[in-house]
Design an enzyme around this catalytic site. Structure first.
Site, PDB file in Angstrom:
ATOM      1  N   HIS A 359     -31.151  28.953  32.127  1.00 61.38           N
ATOM      2  CA  HIS A 359     -32.351  28.279  31.593  1.00 61.38           C
ATOM      3  C   HIS A 359     -32.632  28.852  30.195  1.00 61.38           C
ATOM      4  O   HIS A 359     -31.779  28.777  29.326  1.00 61.38           O
ATOM      5  CB  HIS A 359     -33.483  28.487  32.600  1.00 61.38           C
ATOM      6  N   HIS A 398     -26.680  19.735  30.789  1.00 60.40           N
ATOM      7  CA  HIS A 398     -28.104  19.645  31.134  1.00 60.40           C
ATOM      8  C   HIS A 398     -28.240  18.808  32.395  1.00 60.40           C
ATOM      9  O   HIS A 398     -27.493  17.857  32.584  1.00 60.40           O
ATOM     10  CB  HIS A 398     -28.888  18.994  29.986  1.00 60.40           C
ATOM     11  N   ASP A 454     -30.310  25.170  23.408  1.00 61.70           N
ATOM     12  CA  ASP A 454     -29.978  26.583  23.197  1.00 61.70           C
ATOM     13  C   ASP A 454     -28.717  26.792  22.380  1.00 61.70           C
ATOM     14  O   ASP A 454     -28.408  27.913  21.996  1.00 61.70           O
ATOM     15  CB  ASP A 454     -29.808  27.276  24.560  1.00 61.70           C
TER      16      ASP A 454
HETATM   17  N1  CMC Z   1     -19.737  24.622  31.038  1.00 67.01           N
HETATM   18  C1  CMC Z   1     -18.745  24.157  31.804  1.00 67.01           C
HETATM   19  N2  CMC Z   1     -18.902  23.242  32.775  1.00 67.01           N
HETATM   20  C2  CMC Z   1     -20.141  22.799  32.973  1.00 67.01           C
HETATM   21  C3  CMC Z   1     -21.236  23.228  32.208  1.00 67.01           C
HETATM   22  C4  CMC Z   1     -21.004  24.179  31.213  1.00 67.01           C
HETATM   23  N3  CMC Z   1     -22.007  24.630  30.461  1.00 67.01           N
HETATM   24  N4  CMC Z   1     -22.356  22.617  32.636  1.00 67.01           N
HETATM   25  C5  CMC Z   1     -21.980  21.814  33.639  1.00 67.01           C
HETATM   26  N5  CMC Z   1     -20.653  21.918  33.846  1.00 67.01           N
HETATM   27  C6  CMC Z   1     -19.835  21.170  34.802  1.00 67.01           C
HETATM   28  C7  CMC Z   1     -19.964  21.763  36.186  1.00 67.01           C
HETATM   29  O1  CMC Z   1     -18.947  22.721  36.437  1.00 67.01           O
HETATM   30  C8  CMC Z   1     -19.812  20.532  37.041  1.00 67.01           C
HETATM   31  O2  CMC Z   1     -18.442  20.177  37.093  1.00 67.01           O
HETATM   32  P1  CMC Z   1     -17.811  19.611  38.491  1.00 67.01           P
HETATM   33  O3  CMC Z   1     -18.583  18.363  38.797  1.00 67.01           O
HETATM   34  O4  CMC Z   1     -16.383  19.384  38.187  1.00 67.01           O
HETATM   35  O5  CMC Z   1     -18.052  20.698  39.503  1.00 67.01           O
HETATM   36  C9  CMC Z   1     -20.508  19.431  36.242  1.00 67.01           C
HETATM   37  O6  CMC Z   1     -20.379  19.859  34.875  1.00 67.01           O
HETATM   38  C10 CMC Z   1     -21.968  19.249  36.603  1.00 67.01           C
HETATM   39  O7  CMC Z   1     -22.618  20.494  36.391  1.00 67.01           O
HETATM   40  P2  CMC Z   1     -23.728  21.106  37.326  1.00 67.01           P
HETATM   41  O8  CMC Z   1     -23.615  22.593  37.298  1.00 67.01           O
HETATM   42  O9  CMC Z   1     -23.724  20.417  38.646  1.00 67.01           O
HETATM   43  O10 CMC Z   1     -25.003  20.644  36.537  1.00 67.01           O
HETATM   44  P3  CMC Z   1     -26.463  21.167  36.763  1.00 67.01           P
HETATM   45  O11 CMC Z   1     -27.349  20.045  36.452  1.00 67.01           O
HETATM   46  O12 CMC Z   1     -26.606  21.805  38.102  1.00 67.01           O
HETATM   47  O13 CMC Z   1     -26.615  22.350  35.689  1.00 67.01           O
HETATM   48  C11 CMC Z   1     -27.018  23.475  33.665  1.00 67.01           C
HETATM   49  C12 CMC Z   1     -27.230  22.185  34.462  1.00 67.01           C
HETATM   50  C13 CMC Z   1     -27.839  23.419  32.373  1.00 67.01           C
HETATM   51  C14 CMC Z   1     -27.504  24.684  34.488  1.00 67.01           C
HETATM   52  C15 CMC Z   1     -25.515  23.618  33.347  1.00 67.01           C
HETATM   53  O14 CMC Z   1     -25.092  22.546  32.539  1.00 67.01           O
HETATM   54  C16 CMC Z   1     -25.190  24.946  32.676  1.00 67.01           C
HETATM   55  O15 CMC Z   1     -24.960  25.938  33.361  1.00 67.01           O
HETATM   56  N6  CMC Z   1     -25.183  25.006  31.304  1.00 67.01           N
HETATM   57  C17 CMC Z   1     -24.984  26.263  30.617  1.00 67.01           C
HETATM   58  C18 CMC Z   1     -26.291  27.034  30.566  1.00 67.01           C
HETATM   59  C19 CMC Z   1     -27.244  26.427  29.569  1.00 67.01           C
HETATM   60  O16 CMC Z   1     -26.875  26.119  28.450  1.00 67.01           O
HETATM   61  N7  CMC Z   1     -28.510  26.316  29.970  1.00 67.01           N
HETATM   62  C20 CMC Z   1     -29.563  25.797  29.099  1.00 67.01           C
HETATM   63  C21 CMC Z   1     -30.068  24.481  29.569  1.00 67.01           C
HETATM   64  S1  CMC Z   1     -31.072  23.642  28.331  1.00 67.01           S
HETATM   65  C22 CMC Z   1     -32.430  24.675  28.050  1.00 67.01           C
HETATM   66  C23 CMC Z   1     -33.353  24.733  29.207  1.00 67.01           C
HETATM   67  O17 CMC Z   1     -34.257  23.918  29.281  1.00 67.01           O
HETATM   68  O18 CMC Z   1     -33.193  25.614  30.032  1.00 67.01           O
END
Ligand code: CMC
Length: 560
Positions: A359, A398, A454
Site C-alpha cells: 500500500h 492496482h 507510488d
Molecule cells: N508485479 C508483478 N506482478 C504483479 C504485480 C506487480 N506489481 N501486481 C500484480 N501482479 C500480478 C499478480 O502476480 C497476478 O498475476 P496472476 O494472475 O498470474 O497470479 C495479477 O497480476 C493480479 O494481481 P493481484 O496480486 O491479484 O492483484 P491485487 O489487486 O490483489 O493487488 C497490488 C494489487 C497493488 C497489491 C499489486 O498490484 C501489487 O502488489 N503491486 C505492487 C505494490 C504497489 O505498488 N502498491 C501500491 C498500490 S497504489 C498506492 C496505494 O493506494 O496503495
C-alpha cells in the site's frame, strides 16, 4: 402467441385454470405451487419442444429455441422460472431446496444479506465468501469516484487533473470532508483554524524523543498520532459519551481541525528526530506545505522561507494522495471508526494499514528496488525475475486501475518540475526504462499492470532530499483528510453498524483436552510443523555463547 402458451402452461403448473391470470411470484402461496415444475423437454422436430410435467405426465408442444433447430434430438431437463416483474434483478434458484429467490439489483450491487435468508439443509443461511474484499462494496459513498478501466479519478465529482492544476491541498481537504468547494469566507476560516491547531502537546514531543535514533519515521508517526488521543480526554468517547461523534458535528470538526493541523508537525518531528536536530515549532502565518517544509528544514537562519515552487509541488502531491475511495487504509479507518472510538486512534490504525509495502509503503519499496536495479541496462534481467515470480515490480499494478493511474501521469510531470530546482534524480532513467519495457511486455499487458501513484513519487521525494524511509509519512500526511472524510460519512450514517465480517470455519470439530503427559513428541526428523519454529536462533554474542550458565531453559543455539 408462444408467450401466451407458456403463460398457460405456467398457470397450469401453478394450479390455475385462468389463462390470463398473472402469477404473483412475490406471493409465497403462488410461488410454492410451482414447486413441482421440474419439467423435461425434448426437441420433437426442428421447430418444436415437447414439455412434460413430470408429475402428471401431461405434455405441451412449444416452439423450440432457434439454437436447437438444427441439432440432434436430445432430451433436456429444465426448470420453468417465473417471469420477474423487473429486469433489474437476479433470480436465484437454490438447487439444494428448489426454492427461487428474487434479488433486486441497485447501483450494480445486490445486498449480501439477501443470501442470509437462503436457508439450506444445515439450517444456515448462505454467506458471501470474498477474501481480500475483491468484489465487495461495504459502503455507499459520495466522496471519491474511480473508473479503473478508464483511468478516471474524481473527488466529489471534480477531476483530479483539474484539482491538481487549480486547487490547493487545504481546499481539497475541505471539499473531501464537507462535500463542496469552500467559498472565500469558509476557506479563510478553515485554513485559519487548521493553521492555529498545529502545535502538539509538549509531552507528545517528549514521547517522540524517547524513540531510538534510527526508529522508522512511520512507526514514530503511528505511535505519536495514537498517543495524541490521550491528551484530549474531552475527545475520548469512553469519557465524553459513546455517541459523541455520531451526535455532535462540533466535536467531529474540532478533532478534524486538530488532526489536519498537527499531523505535519508530528511528521516533521519524526524527521528531525531521525536526523538528530531539535524540533521546530510551527509557523501559522505560512501556508500548509510551506510550514511543513519550514519545520523540516529551518535551523537558525533568519526569515527562513521554503522555496515556493517546492512547496507547490508538495501541495500537488498532497492533493493527489488525499483520497482514493475504499483502499486498504481507508477501509481500516471505517472499520475502526465503526466501533465509535476516537479519531486519533482510528487514524493511527489507518496509518498502520498504509505503512505496508503493498500500500503506501510501496513508494519506499520502489526506490529501494530502483536503487537495486541501478541502471537501465539491468532492467530486462530484473523484469525476467518478476515474470518468474521471484520478484514483484513495486509501483506497478492496482486492484482497481486496469489502465494508467491518472495520479502517476500528473506525478511524472511534477517530477520534472522538481528536478529543475533540485537536480535530476538519476534513477528516473531506470524508472522510465522499466515502464517502457513493462508496458510492451505480454506479461504486464495481459494482467493490465500499469505504473501506480507510488512509481514516480519516490523519485520526487528523493530528488527533494527526503530520506527513503520518510516516503510513507509523506503519503500519510495528506491521506488523513481522506480518512477523516470517510470517517464523517460513515459515522453520520444513521444506519451505521459496527463492522463485523464473518468467516468460514474450517478448523477442528469439538475435541477433548489431552493432558500434556499424553501428548506425543515427534522423533528427530519426524514432521513437527504444527507448532512454533523450534529452530529459532538467538543473537547470542560470541562471549555469551562461550559462557556457561544454568537455569530452567536450555541455552539457545548460536546463530549460524
Ligand atoms: N508485479 C508483478 N506482478 C504483479 C504485480 C506487480 N506489481 N501486481 C500484480 N501482479 C500480478 C499478480 O502476480 C497476478 O498475476 P496472476 O494472475 O498470474 O497470479 C495479477 O497480476 C493480479 O494481481 P493481484 O496480486 O491479484 O492483484 P491485487 O489487486 O490483489 O493487488 C497490488 C494489487 C497493488 C497489491 C499489486 O498490484 C501489487 O502488489 N503491486 C505492487 C505494490 C504497489 O505498488 N502498491 C501500491 C498500490 S497504489 C498506492 C496505494 O493506494 O496503495
Amino acid at each position: 402467441m408462444a408467450q401466451r402458451r407458456i403463460n398457460a402452461i405456467l398457470n397450469h403448473l401453478a394450479g390455475s385454470d385462468d389463462l390470463n391470470h398473472e402469477i404473483d411470484f412475490n406471493n409465497p402461496a403462488e410461488r410454492y405451487t410451482l414447486k413441482p415444475n421440474l419439467t423435461s423437454a425434448e426437441t420433437a422436430s426442428k421447430h418444436q419442444l415437447v414439455l412434460t410435467d413430470n408429475k402428471s405426465g401431461q405434455k405441451w408442444n412449444l416452439p423450440a429455441p432457434d439454437t436447437n433447430t438444427n441439432g440432434p434430438v436430445t432430451p433436456v431437463q429444465f426448470i420453468v422460472l417465473p417471469k420477474s416483474k423487473t429486469t433489474n434483478s437476479l433470480t436465484v434458484l437454490d438447487n439444494r431446496t428448489g426454492k427461487l429467490y428474487e434479488i433486486a439489483i441497485e447501483d450494480d450491487t445486490i445486498p449480501a444479506l439477501k443470501f442470509k435468508s437462503m436457508i439450506g439443509p444445515n439450517k444456515e443461511g448462505i454467506r458471501v465468501y470474498d477474501p481480500a474484499y475483491q468484489n465487495t462494496a461495504v459502503a455507499r459513498s459520495k466522496i471519491t469516484e474511480i473508473d479503473g478501466e478508464a483511468g478516471v479519478l474524481r473527488y466529489r465529482g471534480y477531476p483530479i487533473e483539474e484539482l491538481a492544476e487549480k486547487s490547493n491541498y487545504l481546499e481539497v481537504s475541505y471539499l473531501l470532508i464537507f462535500g463542496e468547494l469552500p467559498n472565500k469566507v469558509q476557506y479563510e476560516r478553515w485554513s485559519n483554524e487548521i493553521m492555529h491547531h498545529t502545535y502538539i502537546h509538549i509531552r507528545v514531543m517528549e514521547l517522540m524523543k524517547s524513540f531510538n535514533y534510527d526508529a522508522h519515521p512511520m512507526g514514530m508517526f503511528i505511535s505519536s498520532i495514537s498517543a495524541m488521543s490521550t491528551y484530549h480526554p474531552e475527545a475520548n468517547p469512553a469519557l465524553a459519551g459513546n455517541d459523541m461523534y455520531k451526535v455532535s458535528a462540533a466535536a467531529r470538526t474540532k478533532q478534524i481541525v486538530r488532526l489536519l493541523g498537527k499531523v505535519p508537525t508530528v511528521a516533521a518531528c519524526c524527521y528531525r528526530h531521525r536526523i538528530g536536530r531539535p524540533y521546530n515549532y510551527p509557523q501559522s502565518n505560512l501556508g500548509y506545505c510551506e510550514n511543513f517544509l519550514y519545520m523540516l528544514d529551518h535551523l537558525s537562519e533568519e526569515n527562513y522561507m521554503p522555496n515556493a515552487k517546492l512547496a507547490r509541488a508538495l501541495d500537488v502531491l498532497f492533493i493527489l494522495h488525499a483520497d482514493h475511495e475504499l483502499n486498504c487504509s481507508t477501509a481500516a479507518m471505517r472499520h475502526i471508526g465503526s466501533t465509535l472510538v476516537d479519531p486519533y486512534s482510528a487514524v493511527a490504525g489507518a496509518a498502520s494499514a498504509l505503512y505496508g509495502p503493498l500500500h503506501g509503503g510501496a513508494n519506499e519499496a520502489v526506490l529501494r528496488m530502483l536503487e537495486e536495479i541501478g541502471k537501465p541496462e539491468n532492467v530486462t534481467e530484473f523484469l525476467e525475475q518478476v515474470k518468474q515470480r521471484k520478484r514483484r515490480l513495486m509501483g506497478f499494478g492496482h486492484r482497481i486501475y486496469k489502465n494508467y493511474d491518472p495520479r502517476a501521469r500528473i506525478i511524472r510531470q511534477v517530477a520534472y518540475e522538481v528536478f529543475e530546482i533540485c537536480g535530476r534524480e538519476p534513477l528516473i532513467e531506470v524508472a522510465i526504462e522499466l515502464e517502457r519495457i513493462a508496458l510492451s511486455d505480454e506479461y504486464f499487458i495481459k494482467r493490465k499492470l500499469y505504473p501506480n501513484v507510488d512509481f514516480y513519487s519516490g523519485l520526487i521525494y528523493k530528488s527533494m532530499g527526503f530520506p527513503t524511509d520518510f516516503f510513507p509519512v509523506l503519503f500519510a500526511i495528506p491521506r488523513v483528510s481522506g480518512w477523516l472524510a470517510h470517517w464523517v460519512e460513515s459515522i453520520t450514517n444513521p444506519a451505521a453498524k459496527i463492522w463485523r465480517p464473518r468467516q468460514v470455519y474450517v478448523g477442528e470439530g469439538k475435541r477433548s483436552y489431552v493432558p500434556m503427559e499424553h501428548r506425543s513428541i515427534p522423533e528427530p526428523g519426524e514432521n513437527d510443523d504444527n507448532g512454533f519454529d523450534m529452530e529459532i536462533h538467538y543473537d547470542l554474542s560470541k562471549r555469551s555463547a562461550a559462557a556457561t550458565y544454568e537455569g530452567k531453559y536450555r541455552k539457545p543455539e548460536l546463530k549460524a
